[in-house]
Design an enzyme around this catalytic site. Sequence first.
Site, mmCIF file in Angstrom:
data_model
loop_
_atom_site.group_PDB
_atom_site.id
_atom_site.type_symbol
_atom_site.label_atom_id
_atom_site.label_comp_id
_atom_site.label_asym_id
_atom_site.label_seq_id
_atom_site.Cartn_x
_atom_site.Cartn_y
_atom_site.Cartn_z
ATOM 1 N N PRO A 10 0.788 -1.228 0.000
ATOM 2 C CA PRO A 10 0.000 0.000 0.000
ATOM 3 C C PRO A 10 0.822 1.282 0.000
ATOM 4 O O PRO A 10 1.841 1.372 0.684
ATOM 5 C CB PRO A 10 -0.833 -0.114 1.283
ATOM 6 C CG PRO A 10 -0.139 -1.128 2.113
ATOM 7 C CD PRO A 10 0.526 -2.073 1.163
ATOM 8 N N GLU A 99 12.686 -9.876 1.503
ATOM 9 C CA GLU A 99 11.963 -8.696 1.981
ATOM 10 C C GLU A 99 12.802 -7.452 1.712
ATOM 11 O O GLU A 99 14.016 -7.457 1.956
ATOM 12 C CB GLU A 99 11.704 -8.844 3.487
ATOM 13 C CG GLU A 99 10.961 -7.673 4.098
ATOM 14 C CD GLU A 99 10.662 -7.882 5.581
ATOM 15 O OE1 GLU A 99 11.027 -8.940 6.148
ATOM 16 O OE2 GLU A 99 10.065 -6.960 6.180
HETATM 17 O O1 CA2 Z 1 10.478 1.712 3.664
HETATM 18 C C1 CA2 Z 1 9.639 1.033 3.057
HETATM 19 O O2 CA2 Z 1 9.826 0.591 1.923
HETATM 20 C C2 CA2 Z 1 8.273 0.785 3.705
HETATM 21 O O3 CA2 Z 1 7.858 -0.520 3.351
HETATM 22 C C3 CA2 Z 1 7.350 1.829 3.130
HETATM 23 C C4 CA2 Z 1 5.959 1.798 3.752
HETATM 24 C C5 CA2 Z 1 6.052 1.837 5.266
HETATM 25 O O4 CA2 Z 1 4.758 1.683 5.829
HETATM 26 C C6 CA2 Z 1 6.954 0.749 5.810
HETATM 27 O O5 CA2 Z 1 7.027 0.906 7.205
HETATM 28 C C7 CA2 Z 1 8.337 0.866 5.214
HETATM 29 C C8 CA2 Z 1 5.138 3.010 3.319
HETATM 30 C C9 CA2 Z 1 5.068 3.190 1.867
HETATM 31 C C10 CA2 Z 1 4.386 4.495 1.642
HETATM 32 O O6 CA2 Z 1 4.968 5.113 0.543
HETATM 33 C C11 CA2 Z 1 4.730 6.434 0.410
HETATM 34 C C12 CA2 Z 1 5.287 7.007 -0.685
HETATM 35 C C13 CA2 Z 1 5.128 8.335 -0.880
HETATM 36 C C14 CA2 Z 1 4.393 9.112 -0.013
HETATM 37 C C15 CA2 Z 1 3.820 8.497 1.088
HETATM 38 C C16 CA2 Z 1 3.986 7.160 1.296
#
Ligand code: CA2
Length: 144
Positions: A10, A99
Site C-alpha cells: 500500500p 523482503e
Molecule cells: O520503507 C519502506 O519501503 C516501507 O515498506 C514503506 C511503507 C512503510 O509503511 C513501511 O514501514 C516501510 C510506506 C510506503 C508508503 O509510501 C509512500 C510514498 C510516498 C508518499 C507516502 C507514502
Amino acid sequence: MKTAFILNGPNLNALGKREPGIYGGNTLAMIEADCAAAGAPLGLAIDFRQSNHEGDLVDWVHEAADKAVGIVLNAGAYTHTSIALHDAIRANAPLPVIEVHLSNIHAREAFRHKSMIAPVAVGMICGFGPLGYTLALQALAARL
Ligand code: CA2
C-alpha cells in the site's frame, strides 16, 4: 528466462510524489525499470506489481508459487500487521521471499521495527532506497 515476482504494497504507488525525504524521489515506474535492467543479466524476467489491498498481495504470493522462482516483497505497512501475508509465504515454502524496504525501518517509529514477513523471508534489505530492490534480485539469483 525464469520469472521473479516483485510485489509492492500500500501507498507505494505514491512514490516520487510525496515524502521524498523519507522515500526518495524515484517513482515506482523508475524502480520497475531498474529491476528489469538488473534482472536481465541475472537471467530473471520481472513481473512487477503494486496493490493497496492486502488480499491482492496474498493472492499474488500464491500465484508466484506456480509462475515464479521467487519473490521480492515490499509489503509496505502490511509488513508490520499482516498475519495473512506471513501465512501465505509460509504456505508456499520453500518459495524464496526476499523482503525489501526503501527506508531503514529500524531507525524509524517503534511500530515499524516489527516485521511479520521477516520470520518467513530468506532475508531483509532495508535502508538503501531503490538500490534495495536490485540488491534483493541479486540475493534471489544467488539463492536459486
Ligand atoms: O520503507 C519502506 O519501503 C516501507 O515498506 C514503506 C511503507 C512503510 O509503511 C513501511 O514501514 C516501510 C510506506 C510506503 C508508503 O509510501 C509512500 C510514498 C510516498 C508518499 C507516502 C507514502
